[in-house]
Write a protein that holds these residues in place. Structure first.
Motif, PDB file in Angstrom:
ATOM      1  N   ASP A 131       0.818  -1.226   0.000  1.00  7.07           N
ATOM      2  CA  ASP A 131       0.000   0.000   0.000  1.00  7.07           C
ATOM      3  C   ASP A 131       0.847   1.270   0.000  1.00  7.07           C
ATOM      4  N   VAL A 160      -0.812  -5.950   4.562  1.00 12.23           N
ATOM      5  CA  VAL A 160      -1.661  -6.330   5.695  1.00 12.23           C
ATOM      6  C   VAL A 160      -2.820  -5.341   5.779  1.00 12.23           C
ATOM      7  N   SER A 184      13.386  -5.630  11.492  1.00 12.26           N
ATOM      8  CA  SER A 184      12.379  -5.173  12.434  1.00 12.26           C
ATOM      9  C   SER A 184      11.456  -4.162  11.734  1.00 12.26           C
ATOM     10  N   GLY A 185      10.177  -4.277  11.944  1.00 13.82           N
ATOM     11  CA  GLY A 185       9.232  -3.295  11.411  1.00 13.82           C
ATOM     12  C   GLY A 185       8.665  -3.608  10.035  1.00 13.82           C
ATOM     13  N   LYS A 188       6.125  -8.726  10.238  1.00  9.65           N
ATOM     14  CA  LYS A 188       6.034 -10.177  10.468  1.00  9.65           C
ATOM     15  C   LYS A 188       4.892 -10.508  11.433  1.00  9.65           C
ATOM     16  N   SER A 190       2.443  -8.597  12.273  1.00  6.40           N
ATOM     17  CA  SER A 190       1.165  -8.121  11.705  1.00  6.40           C
ATOM     18  C   SER A 190       0.583  -9.170  10.758  1.00  6.40           C
ATOM     19  N   GLN A 204       4.432  -3.063  16.355  1.00  9.09           N
ATOM     20  CA  GLN A 204       4.878  -1.694  16.592  1.00  9.09           C
ATOM     21  C   GLN A 204       3.670  -0.759  16.640  1.00  9.09           C
ATOM     22  N   THR A 216      10.026  -5.184  18.338  1.00 10.32           N
ATOM     23  CA  THR A 216       8.790  -5.383  19.069  1.00 10.32           C
ATOM     24  C   THR A 216       8.701  -6.824  19.564  1.00 10.32           C
ATOM     25  N   THR A 217       8.980  -7.751  18.670  1.00 11.92           N
ATOM     26  CA  THR A 217       9.014  -9.160  19.068  1.00 11.92           C
ATOM     27  C   THR A 217      10.393  -9.431  19.660  1.00 11.92           C
ATOM     28  N   GLY A 236      13.042  -9.098  14.727  1.00 15.34           N
ATOM     29  CA  GLY A 236      13.683  -8.553  13.532  1.00 15.34           C
ATOM     30  C   GLY A 236      15.194  -8.614  13.643  1.00 15.34           C
TER      31      GLY A 236
HETATM   32  N1  LIG Z   1       1.472   0.624   5.649  1.00 12.53           N
HETATM   33  C1  LIG Z   1       1.583  -0.619   6.153  1.00 12.53           C
HETATM   34  N2  LIG Z   1       1.997  -0.792   7.411  1.00 12.53           N
HETATM   35  C2  LIG Z   1       2.106  -2.064   7.891  1.00 12.53           C
HETATM   36  C3  LIG Z   1       1.791  -3.193   7.080  1.00 12.53           C
HETATM   37  N3  LIG Z   1       2.035  -4.313   7.808  1.00 12.53           N
HETATM   38  C4  LIG Z   1       2.454  -3.893   9.019  1.00 12.53           C
HETATM   39  N4  LIG Z   1       2.502  -2.548   9.071  1.00 12.53           N
HETATM   40  C5  LIG Z   1       2.918  -1.711  10.224  1.00 12.53           C
HETATM   41  O1  LIG Z   1       4.323  -1.833  10.382  1.00 12.53           O
HETATM   42  C6  LIG Z   1       4.684  -1.729  11.759  1.00 12.53           C
HETATM   43  C7  LIG Z   1       5.577  -2.877  12.158  1.00 12.53           C
HETATM   44  O2  LIG Z   1       4.845  -4.094  12.147  1.00 12.53           O
HETATM   45  P1  LIG Z   1       5.226  -5.350  13.053  1.00 12.53           P
HETATM   46  O3  LIG Z   1       4.268  -6.436  12.679  1.00 12.53           O
HETATM   47  O4  LIG Z   1       5.355  -5.002  14.473  1.00 12.53           O
HETATM   48  O5  LIG Z   1       6.695  -5.691  12.476  1.00 12.53           O
HETATM   49  P2  LIG Z   1       7.668  -6.901  12.858  1.00 12.53           P
HETATM   50  O6  LIG Z   1       8.298  -7.337  11.584  1.00 12.53           O
HETATM   51  O7  LIG Z   1       6.943  -7.939  13.630  1.00 12.53           O
HETATM   52  O8  LIG Z   1       8.767  -6.168  13.758  1.00 12.53           O
HETATM   53  P3  LIG Z   1       9.717  -6.812  14.923  1.00 12.53           P
HETATM   54  O9  LIG Z   1       8.854  -7.595  15.846  1.00 12.53           O
HETATM   55  O10 LIG Z   1      10.353  -5.627  15.582  1.00 12.53           O
HETATM   56  O11 LIG Z   1      10.728  -7.642  14.215  1.00 12.53           O
HETATM   57  C8  LIG Z   1       3.344  -1.683  12.530  1.00 12.53           C
HETATM   58  O12 LIG Z   1       3.074  -0.339  12.891  1.00 12.53           O
HETATM   59  C9  LIG Z   1       2.337  -2.204  11.546  1.00 12.53           C
HETATM   60  O13 LIG Z   1       1.044  -1.682  11.752  1.00 12.53           O
HETATM   61  C10 LIG Z   1       1.329  -2.957   5.738  1.00 12.53           C
HETATM   62  O14 LIG Z   1       1.033  -3.862   4.954  1.00 12.53           O
HETATM   63  N5  LIG Z   1       1.258  -1.647   5.323  1.00 12.53           N
END
Ligand SMILES: Nc1nc2c(ncn2[C@@H]2O[C@H](COP(=O)(O)OP(=O)(O)OP(=O)(O)O)[C@@H](O)[C@H]2O)c(=O)[nH]1
Ligand SMILES: [Mg+2]
Ligand SMILES: [Zn+2]
Length: 308
Positions: A131, A160, A184-185, A188, A190, A204, A216-217, A236
């Motif tokens: 997106d 997502v 990270s971020g 994953k 989500s 996050q 976050t994880t 991450g």
């Molecule tokens: N715009 C957008 N934001 C997203 C999408 N998927 C996740 N996010 C956002 O990205 C941020 C990080 O998402 P997480 O799921 O915490 O990322 P992670 O990979 O698990 O990060 P760690 O646990 O730190 O490794 C959050 O604020 C989500 O809402 C997406 O498809 N589009």
């Protein structure tokens, strides 16, 4: 009693027994497995033998670890010479990448792919946050999709937020044990929250990607998928430190090089300046993608540095 490790913090473990009951388990003394120096002897995905201690608090001891079919090893972020086993007994490795907030580089992707090849675990790449992609990112995505699919790696475009690619992700996860990795971020946790509505993993906060790269994880954790299979969420990672790979074997982990290696004039060819090199010739003839070759050279050089 037999079970599988679903979560490991390094000092305690969650084990699911074969009857489906969860136990809080600890290690009995020091178990030494294989010949590797690892910061964590038991990892998510390990099959273990447990001895229940208290059936009310569900506490148990881990007596024994079964032989692993495979495992994914990373260099310990804290101790250079120690390895950290991320997960064991995997059937698939999925990288969650993004082209924006944060950016995943090709170098990082290629290191992930080399690691997957070295561990003999099939790899898939999900490009998330579609997106947010504008013309520039879409162009890059198309280029990378063509490049990676040509050498056998499935690519999925996902968001997502928009629900894009989620069905495709479920299809590839079905009936397999999959490890999710990525910076990270990238989303994953989500992705897991969308696929498994009954769990609520911490992600996050709404402000989204802060650029600070805080994780976050914090621990790897496995979940059962309602449509069959299991998935492991991981913290991450900043870099993909490749362990146990020698310069000489590196080209075997590039599928587009593998079948051409016997055509090089020298059988110890490292495909840099050697005469009669079939790999360099394939790069010149654009049969092997030049960017992939650049990654090969970069990884080769990083292995060289380590052995000094
Ligand atoms: N715009 C957008 N934001 C997203 C999408 N998927 C996740 N996010 C956002 O990205 C941020 C990080 O998402 P997480 O799921 O915490 O990322 P992670 O990979 O698990 O990060 P760690 O646990 O730190 O490794 C959050 O604020 C989500 O809402 C997406 O498809 N589009
Ligand atoms: Mg996470
Ligand atoms: Zn060569």
């Amino acid at each position: 009693m037999k079970g599988i490790v679903y979560k490991s913090t390094g000092s305690w473990y969650i084990v699911k027994d074969d009857a489906g009951k969860f136990w809080n388990a600890r290690m009995k003394g020091v178990l030494k497995i294989d010949d590797i120096t690892s910061t964590n002897p038991v990892a998510v995905g390990d099959r273990v033998d447990i001895e229940p201690e208290d059936s009310i608090s569900h506490s148990a001891m881990i007596n024994e670890i079964s032989d692993r079919h495979n495992y994914i090893n990373r260099q310990s972020p804290r101790f250079q010479h120690q390895h950290h086993i991320v997960a064991a007994n995997l059937e698939q490795s999925v990288l969650v990448a993004t082209l924006k907030e944060p950016k995943t580089s090709q170098g990082f992707i290629d290191r992930f792919l080399v690691a997957s090849e070295a561990y003999h675990v099939p790899a898939v790449i999900i490009f998330n946050k579609a997106d947010l992609y504008k013309a520039k990112e879409i162009e890059k995505f198309e280029k990378w999709k063509t490049m990676y699919e040509a050498i056998g790696y499935p690519i999925i475009l996902a968001s997502v937020i928009e629900g894009l690619g989620i069905e495709e992700i479920k299809q590839i996860l079905k009936n397999k044990t999959t490890l999710l990795s990525g910076h990270s971020g990238v989303g994953k946790s989500s992705i897991l929250n969308t696929i498994l509505p009954e769990i609520k993993l911490k992600t996050q906060d709404v402000s989204g990607w802060s650029g600070k790269g805080q994780h976050t994880t914090t621990f790897a954790e496995m979940f059962d998928l309602p449509f069959g299979g299991r998935i492991i969420d991981t913290p991450g990672m900043r870099e993909f430190g490749l362990v146990d790979i020698t310069k000489q074997e590196l080209s075997h982990y590039f599928p587009e090089m593998r079948g051409r290696l016997t055509n090089c004039q020298f059988n110890n060819c490292q495909h840099i300046n050697e005469p009669g090199c079939a790999i360099k010739e394939a790069v010149i003839n654009k049969v092997i993608n030049e960017d992939r070759y650049v990654s090969y050279v970069n990884i080769l050089e990083s292995i060289e540095e380590k052995s000094y």
